[in-house]
Enzyme design. Structure first.
Site, short mmCIF file in Angstrom:
data_model
loop_
_atom_site.label_atom_id
_atom_site.label_comp_id
_atom_site.label_asym_id
_atom_site.label_seq_id
_atom_site.Cartn_x
_atom_site.Cartn_y
_atom_site.Cartn_z
N LYS A 31 0.84 -1.21 0.00
CA LYS A 31 0.00 0.00 0.00
C LYS A 31 0.87 1.25 0.00
CE LYS A 31 -3.69 0.05 2.77
NZ LYS A 31 -4.96 0.29 2.05
N ARG A 101 -3.30 2.49 8.65
CA ARG A 101 -3.54 1.21 7.97
C ARG A 101 -2.27 0.39 7.87
NH1 ARG A 101 -7.15 4.46 4.47
NH2 ARG A 101 -9.14 3.33 4.32
N GLY A 110 -7.98 -8.56 4.64
CA GLY A 110 -8.82 -8.78 5.82
C GLY A 110 -8.08 -9.34 7.02
N MET A 112 -5.24 -8.03 8.44
CA MET A 112 -4.55 -7.05 9.27
C MET A 112 -5.58 -6.03 9.78
SD MET A 112 -1.37 -7.88 9.47
CE MET A 112 -0.62 -6.32 9.91
N ARG A 368 -2.83 -1.47 -6.71
CA ARG A 368 -1.91 -2.61 -6.64
C ARG A 368 -2.20 -3.52 -7.83
NH1 ARG A 368 -4.94 -5.51 -1.49
NH2 ARG A 368 -6.96 -5.62 -2.51
N HIS A 486 -15.15 -10.43 0.53
CA HIS A 486 -14.13 -11.33 1.09
C HIS A 486 -14.13 -12.68 0.39
CE1 HIS A 486 -12.68 -14.33 4.10
NE2 HIS A 486 -11.72 -13.42 4.22
N ARG A 593 4.46 -47.86 -16.69
CA ARG A 593 4.64 -48.89 -15.66
C ARG A 593 3.93 -50.18 -16.08
NH1 ARG A 593 2.67 -45.08 -10.86
NH2 ARG A 593 1.21 -44.64 -12.52
N ARG A 652 9.18 -49.04 -18.13
CA ARG A 652 9.83 -49.55 -16.94
C ARG A 652 9.51 -51.02 -16.80
NH1 ARG A 652 8.18 -47.30 -11.09
NH2 ARG A 652 6.52 -48.84 -11.31
N GLU A 780 16.73 -43.96 -8.26
CA GLU A 780 15.74 -43.76 -7.19
C GLU A 780 16.24 -44.30 -5.86
OE1 GLU A 780 12.14 -45.99 -8.11
OE2 GLU A 780 13.29 -47.45 -9.25
N SER A 799 16.58 -41.84 -15.33
CA SER A 799 15.34 -41.15 -15.00
C SER A 799 15.23 -41.13 -13.49
CB SER A 799 14.16 -41.87 -15.63
OG SER A 799 12.96 -41.22 -15.26
N THR A 802 11.98 -39.60 -8.22
CA THR A 802 12.13 -38.77 -7.01
C THR A 802 11.18 -39.16 -5.90
OG1 THR A 802 10.79 -37.09 -8.10
CG2 THR A 802 13.17 -36.80 -8.14
N ASN A 803 10.13 -39.91 -6.20
CA ASN A 803 9.28 -40.39 -5.10
C ASN A 803 10.10 -41.30 -4.20
OD1 ASN A 803 7.23 -39.13 -6.46
ND2 ASN A 803 6.22 -41.01 -7.12
N ASP A 804 10.68 -42.33 -4.79
CA ASP A 804 11.46 -43.27 -3.99
C ASP A 804 12.75 -42.64 -3.49
OD1 ASP A 804 9.61 -45.19 -4.07
OD2 ASP A 804 10.68 -46.59 -5.33
N CYS A 866 10.83 -38.83 -13.45
CA CYS A 866 9.49 -39.38 -13.62
C CYS A 866 8.75 -39.50 -12.31
CB CYS A 866 9.53 -40.70 -14.36
SG CYS A 866 10.42 -42.00 -13.47
N TYR A 886 14.44 -33.73 -19.67
CA TYR A 886 12.98 -33.69 -19.65
C TYR A 886 12.44 -33.95 -18.25
CZ TYR A 886 13.01 -38.80 -19.48
OH TYR A 886 13.21 -40.09 -19.08
#
Lengths: 910, 910
Positions: A31, A101, A110, A112, A368, A486, A593, A652, A780, A799, A802-804, A866, A886
């Site tokens: 502001k 303000r 809403g 603050m 803004r 709101h 898979r 895979r 992995e 590849s 990243t989960n495992d 992947c 990729y």
């Protein structure tokens, strides 16, 4: 720190001149920075000053005290306002009133606090009455000050937490209501000056009674109290929980803006309004806003009065009878429209502005960058690019991944919607469509969702206390409020479906039901909302997606495609998935898979054979099952490869969680046992043998392929034969064979021996010289990442799973983190769930090591990801930075990944 | 490669001169290198030559063919022997006979092949008869050649695998037995020259009949065939499986030694023997060996005749009636003893030698470093150090960790043994004592052990086919054979308890039983063996350990302590463990697992309270249990700290596998439910809630300490109060608080806040200024290793939990690897189970990263290891190389860790 020290702590601004500017967001808050910028631009802003966020830091570092010199500095800054506005703070003849303000770096609507009309006491009140000749207005102003001040400064800022309904604000409202009742007044405007004068006295007594001290009459005490209260509000409960949701750091702090009051509630030549320089719901280049005559700003925002459209073009079926500002005050509207144009040209973005008209004079109170939904974001970016207001790179940065996600939200199937009849209509405040069961308060919304239900939160109007419930709900429906209420603001920010101001709703919270145009709806009933049209339907209507036909969406994706370097592949498990992914613009399949392709088939046969294979005990049994399975596997692979038309398909090899493949139903087990020629007991015992204590780290992936090489061989043969057949049919096909869960290079070498043998056998069988393909591995397992040089000697591509990798890297079992990870995120032990957003510091470091070592051993190593992070914007950006080739994500995340990849390029250029 | 090419492939040797030397093990194999060395030293060795291991490599690289020039080269080398021995190979008047023996880099007793008497045909036979005037000896020699050659060269080397009992060797033995029967001969020696001449012809016919080709009469063909057969034997089944067990690389290959024959079986002035320069069982500096008059070497080694002691001092209660070489041939014995002294001085080690006496002339056939058991290794090292034959560093390298392990083997509790009476006595061939159930063949041993049983393998005598069963058995007992028999050699190599030559045993394989001195024992009966005395007892006698009183052991440990830099701590879970560890010389406790101290107590109370704590649902319930548990925890910690007398005690905060702590028995559950005031169903439901899919990666370690901070707080208070009380009692105590399963630095920071608070509260409570302690963490999660810089900012020490680091780094659940890791090791996917020997490449790399990053952030960071690798020699060496401060292992592994740490220093110096 001293307030007169090295750091400037107070920044002045007025029309034509300002200490600060729009870039000083961190110091002045949004502001304050934009008020300064507008001042510099010569736009009429009431004079004022901004107390820097550094003061907020000082305040919290010093037991919530200001420096001693601060009071003097504020007094000095006040004289700047006094000069500009030609009135003097606390002056018994010509008093100046100010607003106080908050203004944080990022808007927290809403959350603050604000105190208006500061400087009013009995003396200045009388002076104002003399000056304005409008005692009713002045008494009302004093009443408002006391009500606000007592609540914000004297109660909340002191940390007083009264019981529900016992707060000073409510108690003062009771007084107001009592007087109205006694006087037979329907609304506030029916009260006379004397009534209000009486209320002021009643208020003061109540404040003394409830809070144990008098309302302060000293203007300076009022001002200092209000400034402190704004700083205190930064750590108020609501603000803290909002910051948590929005990811705003606690240490940012807020600035405080002290500004001359201007009044939109002085009579019919006064007004107040809120507008967007373009339509925030559609993105159209049309000035769009709402206004109320004889009102203060909060009246528009709170939704307590439904406002008028700002111009003729903004009228719709709900508002066609209401007078627009364009019609009511043509010259002021013209001035406002000119300011709109000036601002947009200056800021090169769509803006959200607030204004007040006092006795016919226009004052700008705020500007803004305007929040917009996904549809609007895309259209505005494309049109501003066409208008040459912004560059291609800027256009790409103007749309957030969340907004693209929003575009991908479902809509009601148009063929069905055309047959349905809405029983209520409101304003289209949040995009897309949603179905859910009706609840009537935020807590119920949260609880029901915890139980796995989908809900729609129905309220008269919402307020900041409802935020959690709004978050949990599929959609929000309110009976009151406009497009800037709101509910509308919050829902739009989240891209959540929302209908506001559906005035036909008669809600009875007590009986948990509502009526609308003769339809009765009770708690738990299903509704469907069309948030893009504002329609409310009974029951659940069928949904669909509709980005395919959206020209703006496609054009914007084209922009992203032009800029990004990262390829975007998809995770697909069936030929059908593959086709869908092509529609979304996938540049290959990054994860197919094998074990998933057996689910959801019309025929149960392949799944049954797979199960047979898994419970086989001897090599002979297993080989028989493998042979039986072969034609199914080959067929699916062939169809998938064909669907991808020569784009790479990363297949895979089998990585089944063994125990999950054992049927639970006794009749299924019986059938399985019979087909293996064993007893049910024997089968049960084999199933027990497959039980593992930690199956995530058990006999899976390549480990199966090594202990049961016949399973690998079957799959490899299926891949090569499927490809060979396609090639012979004159089609393109490019399989990439991916071995999962590799820990040691020798595992891959072992599987490659099988692959090599089957490859040559297939060449011979089909009389081919070559079948194009690659052989690679998932990275992995942490050990694989850190020995990537050795593994790259065997692999043509990596590849990242990243989960495992996150599971093993963190030692977090994804199935079991419910007991502690939410607690971790709440208590900031972790910034975010690492399964949602890739952890750069730990898992990312392992990835970097793997890339470095891998590319050192094999410079042309192709590297992708992947895991599910492949569709998460921060993670995609990180993958770009890492130099991956990729990312692969679920089909519906492809557009998000494309945008994130393009934005990563733009950010890199900066 | 050409045999006449750049690489020398044939090395000549004779008394006084040799091409090779003892250092050329890789090229010449052990036998060849030492024959050369002895030749150089002027020791009488029959002349000969060694074909290098490079030829073996050539042989396998070229489809089992020798280079074309090879035959010529061999012929040339033969002339060297001919000159030295004054006889000519194949000569019809003065023929030379040779032996063809394998010789690998490392001895593989009984695993490789030998062909003796090569060069004998009808012509040379007749010449020899003329020359020796001993037709019986010559025909017998020819018979032996045919029998050996047909078996080794004509059958085995050709890859022929006849059915059990149908092999040529057995068939020829049948002929021998038939003739003996027909002739009424009790033993071979009863046969006449004519009988043997007849047998030679029968043998030749049988060879033609069974193998389809004639026995070769051409001496050169015999020689080339024998050489090829030795190379072929390198890849024979037995050799391959032996190499796998012993970890000998396949690519080493074998050398072949061709050497002039000398005969110990020419009559009473001929003999053969095997000896050790010192006693290999006790280490005493006494010439120790066995000999047989009128015999060939194989007669001693095979155990077919029980040999005589070599000297008077070697006689014992079993052999006091047998004539020693010292008595039978004093001058030869004197010459041999002189050679023994010369060799030991030259080699500076205890040696194992083989000799033959032909017509009164002594020939040395072999010398090599002698195998010894742990007791002997330690004594020899210490005495040679005292004699200044070797240095301190050399002494340390003379004892292997396995030998130290052997010393730590149990013995029979002397107080019990004194009361027991052995029912059989034999030679003390393998150290320590063992109990087990009797089995009579190797396959049964393997099978029973697989079923979890402990077995003792009882055999007439053992042969290489029995090796697997010997490995599986707790101990080996044979009825025949001496201290250099197959069973004795193999058992000594492994440090396994073994009694050989217990001649009172009458074994009946058919009924699976044996008798000895009136006692009948059948399959499955329990025996206890004292392998250090050679005693056999019925039943199971109680065992104990006895390194404490062993002066040599203690002196040797002192040597290690002088040299090593790595500190050795122990893993101990109770005050009792701590005391035991101090006895073993622990320099602190590296891992005290709080949750383990509740087991095996007299009182069940603490365990019960712990369970209550774990199944608590509310914070109130949990706090109550925590408070109840506090005094027990504090008491145990106090006792442990006191026992360690100021040495550091690393106390790991609670890391319970939650579900394991839930009692299974309904009555226990009922009690637990009652004490919590809940129903059994509620308790069951709570127990269900604790179930995790992958508990290894679930709600454990610091994760519990964060979600339930009251549990951390209780433990920390117990540690500090226990320490404070000891300090006030004037005792020393040094706790190191260790937080487990840390993944993110913030977790540690969170726990440190609690630790800091409780620390200051304790100081205040006890009026102390300081309580010495450290706060650190385990590094057992890969993410922790790679973000060690951040974690080191919070931690004063690291302790690698290599068990979990291996689990997570490999993605191998230790509980579940049974399905694939043994297969991996068998198929060389992994060189070894990574839970046994620390994986340097992957897990070691993560450790290096953690050390580098950790010490960069905190240069004085103390680093140790507390996984089970801390007691495994290769891993300890690696920890030394990594620059760790200490390893921590189980109390019984401490001496092994000390030796390994000392050896690491010595190796580093090299």
């Amino acid at each position: 720190m001293k307030s007169g020290g090295t750091k400037k702590l107070i920044y002045l601004f007025k029309q034509g001149k300002a200490d600060g500017n729009a870039k000083m967001l961190n110091t002045l808050g949004g502001k304050g920075a934009h008020l300064a910028e507008m001042g510099r631009m010569g736009i009429p802003v009431p004079a004022g000053f901004t107390i820097s966020t550094d003061m907020c830091a000082y305040y919290y570092a010093n037991k919530r005290q200001m420096p001693k010199t601060f009071k003097n500095d504020v007094r000095k800054a006040l004289t700047h306002i006094e000069k500009a506005m030609k009135a003097t703070f606390g002056d018994p003849e010509n008093p100046l009133l100010v607003s106080v303000r908050s203004g944080a770096r990022k808007s927290m609507p809403g959350m603050m606090e604000t105190v208006l009309n500061v400087g009013l006491n009995n003396t200045t009140r009388d002076a104002l009455i003399r000056k304005t000749n409008n005692p009713r207005f002045v008494y009302d102003t004093q009443r408002r000050l006391i009500q606000m001040y007592a609540d914000v400064v004297m109660e909340k800022a002191q940390g007083i937490e009264p019981e529900e309904g016992k707060g000073i604000r409510v108690q003062l409202e009771h007084i107001l209501a009592d007087v109205k009742k006694r006087r037979g007044a329907h609304s506030d405007t029916d009260l006379t000056a004397d009534d209000l004068k009486n209320i002021v006295e009643l208020y003061k007594n109540k404040v003394q009674e409830v809070l144990g001290k008098p309302f302060p009459e000293d203007p300076e005490e009022q001002l200092m109290g209000a400034i402190g209260a704004v700083f205190a509000a930064w750590n108020g409960k609501r603000a803290v929980s909002y910051r948590r949701i929005e990811g705003i750091p606690d240490e940012w702090g807020t600035a405080v803006n002290v500004q001359a009051m201007v009044y939109g509630n002085k009579g019919d030549t006064s007004a107040t309004g809120v507008a967007f320089t373009r339509n925030p719901a559609t993105g159209e280049k049309i000035f769009y806003g709402e206004w109320l005559s004889n009102a203060q700003g909060e009246d528009v925002v709170s939704g307590s009065r439904t406002p008028n459209p700002i111009n003729v073009s903004g009228k719709n079926e709900h508002s066609h009878h209401l007078k627009s500002l364009e019609e009511a005050m043509p010259p002021v509207y013209k001035q406002l429209d000119a300011i709109r144009t000036k601002l947009e040209k200056h800021y090169r973005d769509m803006l959200d502005i607030e204004f007040t008209i006092e006795d016919g004079k226009l004052w700008m109170l705020q500007c803004r960058v305007g929040k917009r939904n996904g549809v609007a974001a895309v259209k505005i970016a494309l049109e501003m690019l066409k208008e040459k207001l912004i560059t291609k790179h800027e256009a790409i940065m103007r749309v957030t991944p969340d907004q693209i996600d929003e575009l991908l939200h479902p809509i009601i199937d148009p063929n069905e919607e055309i047959k349905a009849k809405p029983f209520a209509k409101g304003l289209p405040a949040g995009p897309g469509a949603a179905s859910g069961m009706v609840v009537f308060n935020a807590q119920d919304a949260v609880n029901w969702v915890k139980q796995g239900k989908k809900v729609i939160l129905v309220r008269e109007e919402t307020n900041p206390e409802d935020v959690e419930g709004m978050r949990a709900a599929e959609a929000i429906l309110t009976a009151r409020g406009g497009m800037t209420s709101h509910a509308a603001l919050v829902a739009r920010g989240w891209g959540k479906c929302c209908v506001v101001g559906a005035s036909s709703l008669e809600i009875d919270y007590h009986s948990r039901s509502f009526h609308s145009n003769g339809t009765a709806v009770k708690e738990g009933d299903w509704l469907t909302l069309n948030g893009s049209k504002g329609y409310v339907y009974e029951g659940q209507l069928p949904m669909m997606r509709s980005t395919k036909e959206n020209a703006d969406f496609n054009a914007f994706m084209k922009l992203c495609d032009d800029v990004r370097r990262l390829k975007i592949r998809t995770n697909a498990d069936t030929p059908e998935d593959a086709g869908r992914a092509m529609d979304f613009g996938a540049e290959g399949i990054g994860l197919f898979r094998t074990e998933h392709m057996f689910y959801g088939k019309n025929s149960e046969t392949p799944l049954f054979i797979l199960r047979k294979m898994i419970v086989s005990k001897t090599q002979t049994e297993r080989q028989a099952a493998v042979n039986e399975l072969f034609p199914y596997v080959k067929n699916d692979m062939k169809q998938t490869l064909a669907a991808m038309k020569g784009y790479p398909v990363t297949i895979r090899t089998l990585d089944p969680p063994l125990h999950e493949f054992i049927p639970n139903r006794p009749e299924e087990r019986q059938r399985l046992a019979e087909s293996l020629g064993i007893s049910a007991e024997q089968l049960n015992s084999r199933a027990d043998d497959l039980h593992e204590n930690n199956p995530m780290m058990g006999h899976r992936g390549v480990r199966l392929g090594i202990t049961y090489p016949e399973i690998t061989e079957m799959q490899i043969r299926a891949i090569f034969e499927a490809t060979a057949e396609l090639l012979q049919e004159g089609k393109k096909a490019f399989p990439e064979i991916m071995i999962p869960v590799v820990t040691v290079d020798t595992e891959l070498a072992h599987q490659k021996t099988i692959i090599g043998r089957v490859y040559h056998e297939t060449l011979k069988k089909f009389g081919l010289k070559k079948i194009p393909h690659l052989v690679g591995t998932m990275i992995e397992v942490p050990r694989a990442a850190v020995t990537a040089d050795k593994i790259a000697a065997e692999a043509e591509f990596f590849s990242f799973g990243t989960n495992d990798l996150t599971q093993l890297g963190f030692g977090f079992s994804r199935d079991d983190i419910g007991t502690f990870v939410p607690h971790y995120v709440d208590h900031k032990i972790l910034p975010v769930d690492p399964f949602q957003v890739l952890d750069r510091e730990g898992i990312g470091w392992l990835m970097q090591v793997a890339i470095l070592k891998g590319r050192k051993a094999r410079p042309d190593l192709k590297i992708g990801i992947c895991g599910e992070h492949g569709g998460e914007p921060h993670s995609v950006e990180f993958c770009h930075q890492l130099g991956l080739n990729y990312v692969s994500c679920s089909p519906f995340r492809i557009p998000i990944a494309k945008l994130s990849a393009a934005q990563a390029v733009v950010k890199e250029k900066k």
